[in-house]
Design a protein around this motif. Structure first.
Motif, PDB file in Angstrom:
ATOM      1  N   ARG A   5       0.832  -1.212   0.000  1.00  0.00           N
ATOM      2  CA  ARG A   5       0.000   0.000   0.000  1.00  0.00           C
ATOM      3  C   ARG A   5       0.863   1.257   0.000  1.00  0.00           C
ATOM      4  NH1 ARG A   5      -3.646  -1.986  -2.058  1.00  0.00           N
ATOM      5  NH2 ARG A   5      -5.654  -2.463  -1.169  1.00  0.00           N
ATOM      6  N   LYS A   6       2.122   1.098  -0.414  1.00  0.00           N
ATOM      7  CA  LYS A   6       3.057   2.223  -0.534  1.00  0.00           C
ATOM      8  C   LYS A   6       3.355   2.896   0.796  1.00  0.00           C
ATOM      9  CE  LYS A   6       2.960   1.724  -5.027  1.00  0.00           C
ATOM     10  NZ  LYS A   6       3.820   0.692  -5.530  1.00  0.00           N
ATOM     11  N   GLY A   7       3.331   2.117   1.877  1.00  0.00           N
ATOM     12  CA  GLY A   7       3.765   2.659   3.154  1.00  0.00           C
ATOM     13  C   GLY A   7       5.233   3.046   3.050  1.00  0.00           C
ATOM     14  N   GLY A   8       5.598   4.140   3.709  1.00  0.00           N
ATOM     15  CA  GLY A   8       6.969   4.629   3.616  1.00  0.00           C
ATOM     16  C   GLY A   8       7.786   4.325   4.858  1.00  0.00           C
ATOM     17  N   ASP A   9       9.102   4.320   4.669  1.00  0.00           N
ATOM     18  CA  ASP A   9      10.073   4.204   5.765  1.00  0.00           C
ATOM     19  C   ASP A   9       9.677   3.126   6.777  1.00  0.00           C
ATOM     20  OD1 ASP A   9      12.397   4.772   7.111  1.00  0.00           O
ATOM     21  OD2 ASP A   9      11.563   6.496   8.176  1.00  0.00           O
TER      22      ASP A   9
ATOM     23  N   ILE B 277       6.791  -0.108  12.298  1.00  0.00           N
ATOM     24  CA  ILE B 277       6.485   1.323  12.202  1.00  0.00           C
ATOM     25  C   ILE B 277       6.469   1.695  10.725  1.00  0.00           C
ATOM     26  CG2 ILE B 277       7.155   3.642  12.914  1.00  0.00           C
ATOM     27  CD1 ILE B 277       8.810   2.274  15.189  1.00  0.00           C
ATOM     28  N   VAL B 278       5.385   2.336  10.315  1.00  0.00           N
ATOM     29  CA  VAL B 278       5.170   2.640   8.903  1.00  0.00           C
ATOM     30  C   VAL B 278       4.655   4.076   8.781  1.00  0.00           C
ATOM     31  CG1 VAL B 278       3.891   1.972   6.817  1.00  0.00           C
ATOM     32  CG2 VAL B 278       4.493   0.231   8.520  1.00  0.00           C
ATOM     33  N   THR B 279       5.064   4.764   7.741  1.00  0.00           N
ATOM     34  CA  THR B 279       4.533   6.090   7.454  1.00  0.00           C
ATOM     35  C   THR B 279       3.491   6.000   6.350  1.00  0.00           C
ATOM     36  OG1 THR B 279       6.611   7.169   8.073  1.00  0.00           O
ATOM     37  CG2 THR B 279       5.113   8.426   6.660  1.00  0.00           C
TER      38      THR B 279
ATOM     39  N   MET C  73       1.658   5.779  10.909  1.00  0.00           N
ATOM     40  CA  MET C  73       1.608   7.172  11.328  1.00  0.00           C
ATOM     41  C   MET C  73       1.778   8.123  10.151  1.00  0.00           C
ATOM     42  SD  MET C  73       4.305   6.539  14.433  1.00  0.00           S
ATOM     43  CE  MET C  73       3.824   7.767  15.616  1.00  0.00           C
ATOM     44  N   MET C  74       1.149   9.285  10.272  1.00  0.00           N
ATOM     45  CA  MET C  74       1.413  10.371   9.342  1.00  0.00           C
ATOM     46  C   MET C  74       2.821  10.893   9.647  1.00  0.00           C
ATOM     47  SD  MET C  74      -1.419  11.239   7.484  1.00  0.00           S
ATOM     48  CE  MET C  74      -1.308  13.000   7.261  1.00  0.00           C
ATOM     49  N   PRO C  75       3.466  11.550   8.671  1.00  0.00           N
ATOM     50  CA  PRO C  75       4.843  12.016   8.892  1.00  0.00           C
ATOM     51  C   PRO C  75       5.008  12.931  10.110  1.00  0.00           C
ATOM     52  CG  PRO C  75       4.304  12.123   6.565  1.00  0.00           C
ATOM     53  CD  PRO C  75       3.039  11.767   7.281  1.00  0.00           C
TER      54      PRO C  75
END
Length: 144
Positions: free
Chosen positions: A40-44, A62-64, A114-116
């Motif tokens: 789902r294109k989660g970041g970092d 932990i995912v952004t 989490m949001m950035p």
């Protein structure tokens, strides 16, 4: 009499082997979660082995997510993937309505999406800096 038999059948090496097996299972669950978040294109995406430093869980994932909609979508796909592969539902989910930080507790693995802004403010990686970071290589890192 049966209590005596149960106690005598227990050995420390059996307990160590059981713990190692549980730890491996928890790590595989954490990797399933990381792959689902990546889909789902989660970041970092960061996986922390916290079992040695906390009783809360064995692992944190932990995912952004870059919007509230994406945070909720990542949480949803993680729940679907874990249900499909592991036949497990989270013990508790918090933050779905707000969508800026969703926490899903699977008992041995706790997921933070989490949001950035929230991720930077709470900086869980620094708070749990003494935990071992597990290698997870995203196949298509966001922003690259």
């Amino acid at each position: 009499m049966s209590e005596t038999l149960k106690i005598s059948a227990f050995s420390p090496s059996t307990a160590v082997a059981a713990n190692a097996e549980e730890e491996a299972t928890s790590q595989q669950l954490a990797l399933t979660i990381a792959r689902a978040a990546e889909d789902r294109k989660g970041g970092d995406i960061v996986l922390l082995r916290v079992s040695g430093v906390s009783y809360l869980a064995d692992y944190f994932a932990i995912v952004t997510g870059f919007s509230k909609v994406q945070v909720r979508a990542i949480a949803q796909v993680i729940q679907e993937q874990v249900a499909q592969e592991w036949q497990r539902q989270p013990l508790r989910v918090e933050g779905q309505a707000e969508g800026s930080w969703v926490l899903a507790d699977y008992g041995d693995v706790i997921v933070h999406i989490m949001m950035p802004q929230e991720r930077e403010f709470y900086n869980l990686e620094a708070f749990w800096g003494h935990a071992e970071q597990i290698e997870f290589a995203a196949s298509n890192p966001v922003g690259e």
